[in-house]
Motif scaffolding. Structure first.
Motif, PDB file in Angstrom:
ATOM      1  N   ALA A  50       0.797  -1.108  -0.157  1.00 39.99           N
ATOM      2  CA  ALA A  50      -0.659   0.271   0.022  1.00 39.99           C
ATOM      3  C   ALA A  50       0.564   1.111  -0.202  1.00 39.99           C
ATOM      4  O   ALA A  50       0.447   2.689  -0.451  1.00 39.99           O
ATOM      5  CB  ALA A  50      -1.245  -0.265   1.633  1.00 39.99           C
ATOM      6  N   GLY A  51       1.672   0.996   1.004  1.00 35.84           N
ATOM      7  CA  GLY A  51       2.740   2.759   0.975  1.00 35.84           C
ATOM      8  C   GLY A  51       3.297   2.453  -0.607  1.00 35.84           C
ATOM      9  O   GLY A  51       3.489   3.860  -1.110  1.00 35.84           O
ATOM     10  N   TYR A  52       3.857   1.852  -1.233  1.00 33.91           N
ATOM     11  CA  TYR A  52       5.190   1.808  -2.612  1.00 33.91           C
ATOM     12  C   TYR A  52       3.599   2.119  -3.989  1.00 33.91           C
ATOM     13  O   TYR A  52       3.652   3.082  -4.721  1.00 33.91           O
ATOM     14  CB  TYR A  52       5.180   0.216  -2.790  1.00 33.91           C
ATOM     15  N   MET A  53       2.157   1.509  -3.411  1.00 31.50           N
ATOM     16  CA  MET A  53       0.717   2.285  -4.007  1.00 31.50           C
ATOM     17  C   MET A  53       0.778   3.658  -4.174  1.00 31.50           C
ATOM     18  O   MET A  53       0.435   4.435  -5.293  1.00 31.50           O
ATOM     19  CB  MET A  53      -0.242   1.526  -4.527  1.00 31.50           C
ATOM     20  N   ARG A  54       0.907   4.318  -2.550  1.00 33.96           N
ATOM     21  CA  ARG A  54       0.775   5.672  -2.853  1.00 33.96           C
ATOM     22  C   ARG A  54       1.649   6.209  -3.048  1.00 33.96           C
ATOM     23  O   ARG A  54       1.564   7.401  -4.239  1.00 33.96           O
ATOM     24  CB  ARG A  54       0.570   5.773  -0.874  1.00 33.96           C
ATOM     25  N   LEU A  55       2.575   6.284  -3.079  1.00 38.97           N
ATOM     26  CA  LEU A  55       3.880   6.867  -4.147  1.00 38.97           C
ATOM     27  C   LEU A  55       4.067   6.736  -5.956  1.00 38.97           C
ATOM     28  O   LEU A  55       3.816   7.617  -6.254  1.00 38.97           O
ATOM     29  CB  LEU A  55       4.973   6.264  -3.915  1.00 38.97           C
TER      30      LEU A  55
END
Length: 108
Positions: A50-55
């Protein structure tokens, strides 16, 4: 040239498919595109998908074109990027088509 986001599969691929992302980003930049390449991002503090996708999604929002690498359909993240791009009316192409000047010419 328009600003372009590079999308494709990463999870479950050796080196997260970064070599292909980086090679395609280099080729597209050589053609004059301004490329947003998620493989160049620093890891998010949380280290989660999820953190990677937010970026990634914040990068995608700055672009007019989204170019997909081969086998993107098998990627949960790339499918999400496709849906967002489609809903926002962004130009959607396959990266191979952008490298062929006769195809997807409205993105150039």
């Amino acid at each position: 040239m328009p600003r372009l986001y590079l999308a494709g599969p990463m999870t479950g691929i050796p080196d997260y498919n970064y070599p292909l992302f980086n090679a395609m980003a280099e080729r597209l930049r050589a053609k004059g595109f301004e490329v947003e390449n998620p493989a160049e991002n620093q890891a998010p503090a949380c280290g989660s998908w999820a953190g990677y996708m937010r970026l990634a999604l914040s990068q995608l929002m700055t672009c007019e074109v989204v170019a997909f690498l081969p086998n993107w359909e098998a990627s949960r993240g790339a499918r999400l990027e496709y849906q967002v791009a489609k809903e926002l009316g962004l130009k959607i192409c396959l990266v191979d088509d952008l490298l062929n000047p006769a195809v997807c010419k409205e993105a150039a």
